[in-house]
Scaffold this motif. Structure first.
Motif, PDB file in Angstrom:
ATOM      1  N   VAL A 136       4.709   6.897  -1.799  1.00  0.00           N
ATOM      2  CA  VAL A 136       5.457   6.668  -0.561  1.00  0.00           C
ATOM      3  C   VAL A 136       4.835   5.495   0.194  1.00  0.00           C
ATOM      4  O   VAL A 136       3.624   5.383   0.326  1.00  0.00           O
ATOM      5  CB  VAL A 136       5.519   7.954   0.308  1.00  0.00           C
ATOM      6  N   GLY A 137       5.718   4.594   0.629  1.00  0.00           N
ATOM      7  CA  GLY A 137       5.295   3.431   1.401  1.00  0.00           C
ATOM      8  C   GLY A 137       6.404   3.071   2.375  1.00  0.00           C
ATOM      9  O   GLY A 137       7.460   3.701   2.382  1.00  0.00           O
ATOM     10  N   MET A 138       6.162   2.032   3.179  1.00  0.00           N
ATOM     11  CA  MET A 138       7.141   1.719   4.233  1.00  0.00           C
ATOM     12  C   MET A 138       7.791   0.344   4.091  1.00  0.00           C
ATOM     13  O   MET A 138       8.647  -0.007   4.899  1.00  0.00           O
ATOM     14  CB  MET A 138       6.462   1.794   5.613  1.00  0.00           C
TER      15      MET A 138
ATOM     16  N   THR B  54       9.918   4.796   3.203  1.00  0.00           N
ATOM     17  CA  THR B  54      10.225   5.516   4.445  1.00  0.00           C
ATOM     18  C   THR B  54      10.222   4.541   5.616  1.00  0.00           C
ATOM     19  O   THR B  54       9.746   3.412   5.508  1.00  0.00           O
ATOM     20  CB  THR B  54       9.216   6.651   4.692  1.00  0.00           C
TER      21      THR B  54
ATOM     22  N   ALA C 170      -0.600  11.512   0.034  1.00  0.00           N
ATOM     23  CA  ALA C 170       0.480  11.631   1.022  1.00  0.00           C
ATOM     24  C   ALA C 170       0.245  12.850   1.920  1.00  0.00           C
ATOM     25  O   ALA C 170      -0.524  13.758   1.574  1.00  0.00           O
ATOM     26  CB  ALA C 170       1.814  11.734   0.296  1.00  0.00           C
TER      27      ALA C 170
ATOM     28  N   LEU D 146       3.458   8.090   9.875  1.00  0.00           N
ATOM     29  CA  LEU D 146       3.376   8.666   8.536  1.00  0.00           C
ATOM     30  C   LEU D 146       4.312   9.881   8.459  1.00  0.00           C
ATOM     31  O   LEU D 146       4.897  10.285   9.463  1.00  0.00           O
ATOM     32  CB  LEU D 146       1.930   9.037   8.223  1.00  0.00           C
ATOM     33  N   GLU D 147       4.455  10.437   7.275  1.00  0.00           N
ATOM     34  CA  GLU D 147       5.423  11.514   7.050  1.00  0.00           C
ATOM     35  C   GLU D 147       4.852  12.862   7.479  1.00  0.00           C
ATOM     36  O   GLU D 147       3.639  13.035   7.593  1.00  0.00           O
ATOM     37  CB  GLU D 147       5.784  11.576   5.545  1.00  0.00           C
TER      38      GLU D 147
ATOM     39  N   THR E 191       0.857  -1.189   0.000  1.00  0.00           N
ATOM     40  CA  THR E 191       0.000   0.000   0.000  1.00  0.00           C
ATOM     41  C   THR E 191       0.894   1.240   0.000  1.00  0.00           C
ATOM     42  O   THR E 191       1.976   1.234   0.593  1.00  0.00           O
ATOM     43  CB  THR E 191      -0.933   0.040   1.224  1.00  0.00           C
ATOM     44  N   VAL E 192       0.436   2.261  -0.688  1.00  0.00           N
ATOM     45  CA  VAL E 192       1.218   3.503  -0.779  1.00  0.00           C
ATOM     46  C   VAL E 192       0.311   4.715  -0.680  1.00  0.00           C
ATOM     47  O   VAL E 192      -0.891   4.648  -0.950  1.00  0.00           O
ATOM     48  CB  VAL E 192       1.998   3.596  -2.124  1.00  0.00           C
ATOM     49  N   GLY E 193       0.937   5.837  -0.312  1.00  0.00           N
ATOM     50  CA  GLY E 193       0.299   7.130  -0.470  1.00  0.00           C
ATOM     51  C   GLY E 193       0.809   7.720  -1.780  1.00  0.00           C
ATOM     52  O   GLY E 193       1.940   7.457  -2.189  1.00  0.00           O
TER      53      GLY E 193
HETATM   54  N1  HPA Z   1       3.108   6.959   3.750  1.00  0.00           N
HETATM   55  C1  HPA Z   1       3.844   5.873   4.026  1.00  0.00           C
HETATM   56  N2  HPA Z   1       3.369   4.639   3.870  1.00  0.00           N
HETATM   57  C2  HPA Z   1       2.112   4.482   3.428  1.00  0.00           C
HETATM   58  C3  HPA Z   1       1.302   5.586   3.135  1.00  0.00           C
HETATM   59  C4  HPA Z   1       1.825   6.892   3.307  1.00  0.00           C
HETATM   60  O1  HPA Z   1       1.165   7.917   3.059  1.00  0.00           O
HETATM   61  N3  HPA Z   1       0.102   5.080   2.728  1.00  0.00           N
HETATM   62  C5  HPA Z   1       0.219   3.728   2.767  1.00  0.00           C
HETATM   63  N4  HPA Z   1       1.419   3.356   3.190  1.00  0.00           N
END
Ligand code: HPA
Length: 252
Positions: free
Chosen positions: A182-184, A160, A210, A165-166, A85-87
């Motif tokens: 962005v993801g972790m 990251t 994000a 979150l950032e 999953t990402v932002g």
């Molecule tokens: N930032 C970091 N990791 C994530 C995000 C995010 O916004 N959404 C899903 N994983």
């Protein structure tokens, strides 16, 4: 060698591989996050591993990426499709959509990030110019196109440290660096897969904008967008594993 695919399943995807958890088999890097399960998608046998454990309890920085990937390799996997999953940072796509990123920026620290840690007296520097296996990434995009669904082709995934979150300023920096998502969990997973000689590609589920990129609180964004991204990813995977004559004969 016949292809055996494995999915590394991320947040919210655990239901793709239901069933009783079995034993987690230890290897020289330790214990993987969860037992490996054999599941069936479109008639194909596929391995799956829940990255954050079952139940979901391991934060991104504490995942034993080395043990997870070696466990999949020892179970016979030759290619890994990583669901992350990402932002979304740039305007390439919206929450609820999916992407197959092409590049990585790594901001993680303090994670066990290599199998070549010098403990066996060897120094190895793998080439990592293209962090994702082109053949596999293109096969995912081809499946998307066959299924007539939109999957963004390319973009830069910034990994990251989390678990927080950032900040908005951090996201601005990621954008200046060239990141789209962005993801972790993308790193060190992609690099270790490479070191182990496994084909590896990322299917990114865009679940939020994000930090600092929307007035909607991030968790509300995730709540509203996850099902749509997950549904698209599942349709793509069904199409990917749909028995083409080559895949069917390879896996028999
Ligand atoms: N930032 C970091 N990791 C994530 C995000 C995010 O916004 N959404 C899903 N994983």
């Amino acid at each position: 060698m016949p292809e055996l695919s494995a999915l590394i399943i991320g947040s919210g995807f655990e239901r793709l591989a239901p069933g009783e958890p079995g034993d987690r088999i230890e290897n020289r890097f330790g214990t993987p996050s969860a037992p490996i399960k054999a599941i069936e998608i479109a008639g194909q046998r596929v391995l799956s591993l829940a990255r954050h454990g079952e139940p979901h309890s391991i934060p991104p920085h504490a995942i034993n990426y080395r043990a997870n990937l070696l466990a999949l390799k020892e179970a016979g996997a030759t290619e890994i499709i990583a669901l992350n999953t990402v932002g979304v940072i740039s305007a390439v796509r919206e929450p609820g959509q999916i992407a197959a990123p092409r590049q990585i920026l790594d901001y993680t620290w303090g994670r066990e990030h290599t199998i070549f840690d010098g403990s066996d007296g060897k120094v190895e520097h793998i080439e990592f110019t293209e962090p994702f296996t082109a053949r596999l990434r293109l096969a995912l995009l081809a499946a998307a196109s066959r299924a007539d669904l939109d999957c963004f082709d390319g973009g830069v995934y910034a990994a990251t440290q989390g678990p927080r979150l950032e900040t908005a300023a951090e996201v601005n920096r990621l954008e200046r660096d060239g990141a789209d998502f962005v993801g972790m969990t993308g790193m060190p997973e992609a690099a270790i897969a490479h070191e182990l000689g496994l084909d590896y590609a990322c299917l990114a589920l865009i679940v939020n904008r994000a930090a600092g990129r929307s007035d909607t609180p991030i968790h509300a964004d995730v709540e509203a967008s996850s099902v749509s991204a997950r549904t698209l990813a599942e349709s793509l995977l069904r199409q990917f594993f749909q028995a083409s004559p080559e895949r069917a004969s390879e896996s028999s």
